[in-house]
Structures are given as structure tokens and as C-alpha cells.
Design an enzyme around this catalytic site. Structure first.
Site, short mmCIF file in Angstrom:
data_model
loop_
_atom_site.label_atom_id
_atom_site.label_comp_id
_atom_site.label_asym_id
_atom_site.label_seq_id
_atom_site.Cartn_x
_atom_site.Cartn_y
_atom_site.Cartn_z
N CYS A 198 11.80 -7.29 1.76
CA CYS A 198 12.77 -8.16 1.74
C CYS A 198 12.77 -9.09 2.89
O CYS A 198 11.85 -9.06 3.63
CB CYS A 198 13.91 -7.36 2.28
SG CYS A 198 14.59 -5.88 1.37
N ARG A 208 6.60 -11.42 0.69
CA ARG A 208 6.94 -10.07 1.21
C ARG A 208 7.12 -9.16 -0.12
O ARG A 208 7.24 -7.85 0.12
CB ARG A 208 7.99 -10.18 2.08
CG ARG A 208 7.80 -10.82 3.46
CD ARG A 208 9.09 -11.19 4.19
NE ARG A 208 9.68 -10.05 5.08
CZ ARG A 208 9.38 -9.69 6.12
NH1 ARG A 208 8.41 -10.18 6.82
NH2 ARG A 208 9.94 -8.45 6.36
N TRP A 221 14.46 -6.53 -1.88
CA TRP A 221 13.54 -5.38 -2.69
C TRP A 221 14.22 -4.06 -2.88
O TRP A 221 14.86 -3.42 -2.07
CB TRP A 221 12.16 -5.11 -1.74
CG TRP A 221 11.24 -4.20 -2.57
CD1 TRP A 221 10.31 -4.52 -3.44
CD2 TRP A 221 11.04 -2.83 -2.40
NE1 TRP A 221 9.17 -3.63 -3.81
CE2 TRP A 221 9.77 -2.71 -3.08
CE3 TRP A 221 11.61 -1.76 -1.74
CZ2 TRP A 221 9.55 -1.07 -3.35
CZ3 TRP A 221 11.07 -0.50 -1.89
CH2 TRP A 221 10.06 -0.19 -2.55
N ASN A 252 18.18 -5.77 5.74
CA ASN A 252 17.18 -4.98 5.52
C ASN A 252 16.98 -3.72 5.97
O ASN A 252 17.51 -3.59 7.12
CB ASN A 252 15.64 -5.81 6.02
CG ASN A 252 15.42 -7.16 5.48
OD1 ASN A 252 16.07 -7.63 4.51
ND2 ASN A 252 14.74 -7.86 6.05
N GLY A 253 16.74 -2.69 5.25
CA GLY A 253 16.65 -1.20 5.79
C GLY A 253 17.56 -0.46 4.90
O GLY A 253 17.72 -0.72 3.77
N GLU A 258 -10.77 1.44 -1.19
CA GLU A 258 -9.92 0.21 -1.02
C GLU A 258 -10.25 -0.69 -2.25
O GLU A 258 -9.43 -1.50 -2.71
CB GLU A 258 -10.66 -0.55 0.28
CG GLU A 258 -10.08 -1.98 0.67
CD GLU A 258 -8.56 -1.95 0.58
OE1 GLU A 258 -8.02 -3.23 0.73
OE2 GLU A 258 -7.94 -0.96 0.90
N LYS A 282 -7.33 -2.27 -4.35
CA LYS A 282 -7.01 -3.74 -4.87
C LYS A 282 -7.00 -3.78 -6.26
O LYS A 282 -6.21 -4.71 -6.78
CB LYS A 282 -8.46 -4.48 -4.57
CG LYS A 282 -8.43 -4.64 -2.93
CD LYS A 282 -7.42 -5.78 -2.23
CE LYS A 282 -6.24 -5.01 -1.26
NZ LYS A 282 -6.37 -3.95 -0.72
N GLU A 308 -3.46 -2.52 -7.52
CA GLU A 308 -2.59 -3.23 -6.88
C GLU A 308 -1.96 -4.54 -7.80
O GLU A 308 -0.94 -4.90 -7.70
CB GLU A 308 -2.93 -3.71 -5.57
CG GLU A 308 -2.41 -2.82 -4.36
CD GLU A 308 -2.74 -3.05 -3.08
OE1 GLU A 308 -2.08 -2.87 -2.00
OE2 GLU A 308 -3.80 -3.69 -2.92
N HIS A 345 -17.40 17.23 -9.60
CA HIS A 345 -16.08 18.19 -9.24
C HIS A 345 -14.82 17.72 -9.99
O HIS A 345 -13.61 17.84 -9.51
CB HIS A 345 -15.96 18.26 -7.87
CG HIS A 345 -17.17 19.08 -7.18
ND1 HIS A 345 -17.31 20.15 -7.40
CD2 HIS A 345 -18.10 18.34 -6.31
CE1 HIS A 345 -18.54 20.38 -6.62
NE2 HIS A 345 -18.90 19.42 -6.01
N LYS A 371 4.99 -6.67 0.96
CA LYS A 371 3.98 -7.11 2.05
C LYS A 371 4.28 -6.07 3.10
O LYS A 371 3.48 -5.33 3.88
CB LYS A 371 3.55 -8.61 2.45
CG LYS A 371 2.85 -8.77 3.41
CD LYS A 371 1.41 -8.75 2.79
CE LYS A 371 0.45 -8.94 3.63
NZ LYS A 371 -0.91 -8.69 3.30
#
Length: 608
Positions: free
Chosen positions: A2, A27, A74, A100-101, A481, A485, A488, A504, A603
């Protein structure tokens, strides 16, 4: 997550609000809106979609007003649509606000307000606050906000306007960042410096439990209990050029290519070459706790959690310090064992990650010394930790973190070296590590100059639906990572594992449709990695290897090789991650994905 922008001054407000919202698009959001006071009362324009759509809808609006608020949302409560988008208004058209929140007790408040005659139109928790402020208003907006927020449980960054005082904004913060920009005959408030950095560099940071009255000529900070809060105006350092693309098609590619500089900036002024050690000014006040630690806990989320895993290897190998890595989101929901000799490192790019902030507060409540590793100066984490280190990576706009990750590893490497020199590493070994660190930016640049093979691989595998990433030792977190990426930004399912764990379970998935990415540099695990590669090839798996320059033997064992320069094995993640960032980027571009703003992601994750 947001974005909030508010303005009071003499500029035309709609273009300013739109521009501020565009600066915060990175964001992550699903709807956008603005609110301002016109001749017929408050004007709200909001809808699902992009800021560009909102800008088009406002192109014919002509209102002489110079104060307003804007928001990118968001979704948390209620689907993305025009009704649930911010700003929100009470049913009398008296109060508008953006938030926001999360308001945790909104259902109870909503029921009580409904009984008092208030009519709600949205599914959001936020609308409740607008009605609540209207309910308690008695002629002073700041006082009404203070009274209303004493009844609210949850987190908020709020900007509020009232039809009785259209030339002022009240801002309030609890757990969600707000920054006030000080101008001449104008003032700003936003959740992100990027929203107003081209207009002013003078800022004050709101703290939890504060409210602020903002007009064009003054800013007054108070607590919810109406006590004045003295504030020091600080000057921010980054330029507007740092949040522009600089000729690159995407922020993510720009930030990948900035890594030679940002890694060097993380080390600048901190390396003591002759002594073979490192000095951090931000750690000096808690040097005793750092040097005397018997155990460390790293708390982080997402990409920062992967950096923390690399840090675990570094601290244990170089300093002999036992380390545990915790998801910040889980840390406070169990009973972590902390004592006077345990230090906690909180790692975050944004400095506003809600779960990491909650973990910091839990650790402090149990008496631990908490250090921050953060990128954003003035954010919450540096202010809430006892001491810490800034990354100096500059603004990172792409939602998928790249340069902040390598800067985090560079800082963790230096922290481990600093502690190691006190405990077990000779000055000669320290100097050797420092020389290797100083060479890393040049070596990253060489990787960035040879992207043809990566682009070829991306073209060949762009339509595959699953990937497996495997690594060992300090490069196991890099495998995690790399997989993160890819998923995402390209929406391809990808998983990272320690290479030995393939047998395994994941080995059951391997066939000619499953590309497997190995990090296969020449280190102590190299022979074991070759065995793992053979197991994949025996099952017709396609293998992409990230290998050490000069290793011609591996070329005959895999389908594709991406070479990286040789370095100290413990520093290799600074190099091996770069081809994985580029691979994810090029696959996503070929698939037509929104690289900088992938769907459903934000973000800065400021809600739990």
C-alpha cells in the site's frame, strides 16, 4: 505494501497526488484512489486497477483546491473493487481517510456504530475508522482522531481530512510507516520517501502512537494522550535519479546491474585492510554485547531469510558462533530461549516488515540485545533495534529483491569477519578475506557482461512449468533464493533444496520436463555435487549448472553451464546468485510477466 500520499500547499493537487502514487507503484497494489475537497464537498475518485487508469478518469476534473490524499491499496479486507478502494468516507460525507494496516477490532466497532445509525458500504476494516472519527468529532479534527484511535486495536498509517477543515490533514501512525516532508508554504505526508523526494529533502519520521496536524505552514506532532512531541528535521540523501530506470527496461534489471556498485558501497569505509578486520560505526555502542555473544539468532522473512541462512554459515565458519535462523513470522509465536549472551539480528530491506518488527519487540521484551541489518535509513527497524548496520544499497524499487540481497550478504560477511578476528582468524587470514571481498564488485561486473548464455537458456526453458534448484553448504540458501526469484516474477513453480536431499523425495519428480539448476562451484562439496548431477542425468533430467570459471570437466556432464569467477568459497553466494537473478528475469520477460510488480506481491509487507 500500500502507498499513502497527502499534500497541503499551493500546487495543483491532483497531478501531485497522481505523481506520488506512481512513485509508490513498486510497493504492490490492486486499486487506487484520491480524495480532495471541492465546491460540492469531498470528491472521491477510486477504482480497481492501475494509477494510469485513475489518472485518465481524473483528466477532465477541474477543481481549485490545494489539499488532498491518495492511496494505492493491496487488498486485505474485501475484494479489489471501487467500493473497497481507498480513500473511505463516513456516511455523512464529513470525513475521508486512507489507511495502511489492519484494524483488528473493526467488527465490534462496526456493530456498535451500526446500532448508532451509521451505514456502511464497503467490506473493509478501514471504513470503520472514518465513521468512528465522525462519531466522536466535536469541532477539532486532531482531537477527534486522538479520541477515536484510543478505541482502535491493530496497526495503522492514517491520513485524514474533514469537510470542516479542508486545508489540513491529520496523520497517525501505529506499526505502519509515515514520513512528513517539510516544504516552504507546503507540506507532505507519505508512507514512502519516493512519493515526494523531488519536492523536499527535509523530513520528520512519525513514531508509533503519534498523530500530526499538517497544514501548509505548520506541522504539530502529538501523542494520542495530547502531549507535544519535539521533532528534529532530518535531511534525506538519495536523489530522484535513484528511483528512475536509467535507460533500463525494468527496475529489476537496473538493480541487478547496480550490484557491483552497491556491494562496493556496503563495504565502503568499513574495511581495515592492514588490520585484516572490519569496523562498523553503527555497532560501536553495543560492541561489548556483539563481541561477547555466545549465540546468535537471525530473524527475517523472504529473501532476507535466505540471506540470514548464508549468514549462519558465515558466522559459524569464520567466528565459531552458533547461529539459529528463524522466520520472523514464527519467532514470537513460540517460546524462544534467550539470555544475556544471545544476540538477535533482524534483517530487512525495507525496515518496515511487520513480522520482523514483531520479532524485534519479542526479543527485546525477553532482554536480548537486538541488531538491525537494514537498507532504508529512517525506517522502523533501525529505530527499534539497539544498534545495527545500513546496507547503503539505495532505493530498491523492483518487488523481487536483488541488490539488497547481495548487500545483506556483504554486510553479514563483514560482521562474521569482524567477530572472527576477535576469536579465531589471524590477521593474515583476515587480510586475505578482505582482498577477496574487495574483488567481488569487479567479478560481479564480469558476470553481468556475459549474459548471452543466460538469455539462450531462458529462451529454451521459458515454457517449463517446474524447476528444481539444488546447492550444498553456503550455496544451499542461494538455491532457495534462485527458486524464489523464478516463482516470484515468472509464476513458474520452483523449489530449492540441499542437493543431498534430492534423494529424499524430489527425485521422484525428475524427468525430461524438469530442469534442474545446480550450483556446482569448486569447493569442498564439488565431488558430491557431481554425483547428484549424475543422478539427475540418469533420470533424463535437464541440468543447468552454475560453475567456476575454468572448470571444463563439468561441461560434458550437464546441458548448460553458466560460469562465475573463482573466489573464497564462503563468499561465493555473492557471485552464484547473480546468474540466477538474470535467469529469472529473462524467463519472466519472455513470458510477458510484469517483472517489477508481480501479481499478489508487495515490496514492503507491513501486515502480518
Amino acid at each position: 505494501m500500500c502507498g499513502i500520499i497527502g499534500y497541503v500547499g499551493d500546487r495543483e493537487v491532483i497531478p501531485l497526488l497522481i505523481q506520488g502514487l506512481k512513485r509508490m507503484e513498486y510497493r504492490g497494489y490492486d486499486s487506487a484512489g484520491v480524495g480532495l475537497f471541492g465546491p460540492d464537498g469531498f470528491l472521491l475518485r477510486k477504482d480497481k486497477g492501475k494509477v494510469a487508469d485513475l489518472e485518465s478518469a481524473l483528466s477532465t476534473v477541474r477543481i481549485e483546491t490545494h489539499a488532498g490524499i491518495g492511496h494505492t491499496r493491496w487488498a486485505t479486507h474485501g475484494v479489489p473493487n471501487a467500493i473497497n478502494a481507498h480513500p473511505h468516507m463516513d456516511d455523512k460525507g464529513f470525513i475521508i481517510l486512507a489507511h495502511n494496516g489492519i484494524i483488528e477490532n473493526y467488527e465490534a466497532l462496526r456493530e456498535e456504530l451500526t446500532r448508532s445509525g451509521h451505514r456502511f458500504v464497503s467490506d473493509t476494516d478501514t471504513e470503520t475508522v472514518a465513521h468512528l472519527i465522525e462519531e466522536v468529532y466535536e469541532g477539532d479534527l486532531l482531537v477527534a482522531v486522538q479520541r477515536a484511535l484510543r478505541l482502535v486495536r491493530g496497526t495503522y498509517g492514517l491520513v485524514i481530512m474533514c469537510s470542516q477543515a479542508p486545508d489540513q490533514i491529520v496523520a497517525a501512525r501505529l506499526g505502519s510507516p509515515l514520513i512528513i516532508g517539510h516544504g516552504k508554504g507546503e507540506n507532505f505526508v507519505a508512507s514512502d520517501l519516493a512519493a515526494f523526494v523531488e519536492f523536499t529533502r527535509d523530513v520528520t519520521y512519525m513514531e508509533d502512537g503519534e498523530v500530526a496536524l499538517i497544514t501548509k505552514d505548520k506541522i504539530v506532532h502529538k501523542t494520542l494522550a495530547d502531549q507535544f512531541v519535539p521533532k528534529k528535521v532530518e535531511k534525506i540523501s538519495f536523489d530522484i535519479e535513484q528511483i528512475e530506470k536509467g535507460g533500463f527496461p525494468h527496475f529489476m534489471l537496473k538493480e541487478i546491474n547496480e550490484q557491483p556498485r552497491t556491494i562496493a558501497d556496503a563495504m565502503r569505509g568499513r574495511l581495515l585492510v592492514e588490520e585484516g578486520t572490519v569496523r562498523f560505526g553503527g555497532m560501536s555502542e553495543r560492541e561489548t554485547e556483539f563481541a561477547g555473544a555466545k549465540r546468535a539468532i537471525f530473524v527475517a522473512c523472504g529473501t532476507s531469510w535466505h540471506a540470514a541462512l548464508v549468514g549462519e554459515y558465515l558466522f559459524e565458519e569464520l567466528a565459531g558462533l552458533p547461529v539459529e535462523v528463524e522466520y520472523a513470522s514464527e519467532f514470537r509465536y513460540r517460546s524462544p530461549i534467550l539470555d544475556d549472551h544471545t544476540v538477535v539480528f533482524a534483517i530487512s530491506q525495507s525496515g518496515e516488515t511487520a513480522d520482523t518488527l514483531a520479532a524485534i519487540r519479542e526479543a527485546k521484551s525477553r532482554g536480548a540485545t537486538v541488531f538491525g541489518v537494514c537498507n532504508v535509513v529512517g525506517s522502523s527497524i533501525p529505530r527499534e533495534t539497539h544498534a545495527g548496520v545500513f546496507l547503503h544499497a539505495g532505493p530498491e524499487i523492483g518487488v523481487a529483491s536483488t541488490k539488497a540481497f547481495t548487500s545483506q550478504i556483504a554486510v553479514l560477511s563483514m560482521l562474521a569477519l569482524s567477530l572472527g578476528r576477535r576469536r579465531r582468524i589471524s590477521a593474515a587470514e583476515g587480510r586475505r578475506l578482505i582482498e577477496e571481498l574487495r574483488a567481488i564488485p569487479r567479478k560481479v561486473a564480469s558476470i553481468l557482461n556475459g549474459v548471452d548464455e543466460i538469455q539462450t537458456i531462458a529462451q529454451q526453458y521459458r515454457d517449463h512449468r517446474n524447476f528444481l534448484y539444488l546447492g550444498r553448504g553456503v550455496n544451499f540458501p542461494v538455491a532457495l533464493e534462485g527458486a524464489l526469484k523464478l516463482k516470484e516474477i515468472s509464476y513458474i513453480h520452483a523449489e530449492g533444496y540441499p542437493a543431498a536431499e534430492m534423494k529424499h523425495g524430489p527425485i521422484a519428480l525428475i524427468d525430461d520436463a524438469m530442469p534442474v539448476v545446480f550450483i556446482a562451484i569448486r569447493d569442498g562439496t564439488y565431488e558430491k555435487i557431481l554425483s547428484n548431477i549424475a543422478e539427475v542425468r540418469a533420470r533424463r533430467g535437464r541440468v543447468i549448472a552454475v560453475a567456476t570459471e575454468g572448470d571444463r570437466d563439468i561441461a560434458g556432464r550437464v546441458d548448460h553451464v553458466i560460469y562465475v569467477p573463482e573466489t573464497h568459497p564462503m563468499l561465493s553466494p555473492l557471485l552464484t546468485v547473480v546468474p540466477l537473478q538474470l535467469l529469472a528475469y529473462h524467463i519472466a520477460v519472455l513470458r510477458g510477466c510484469n517483472v517489477d510488480m508481480p501479481r499478489n506481491l508487495a515490496k514492503s509487507v507491513t501486515v502480518e
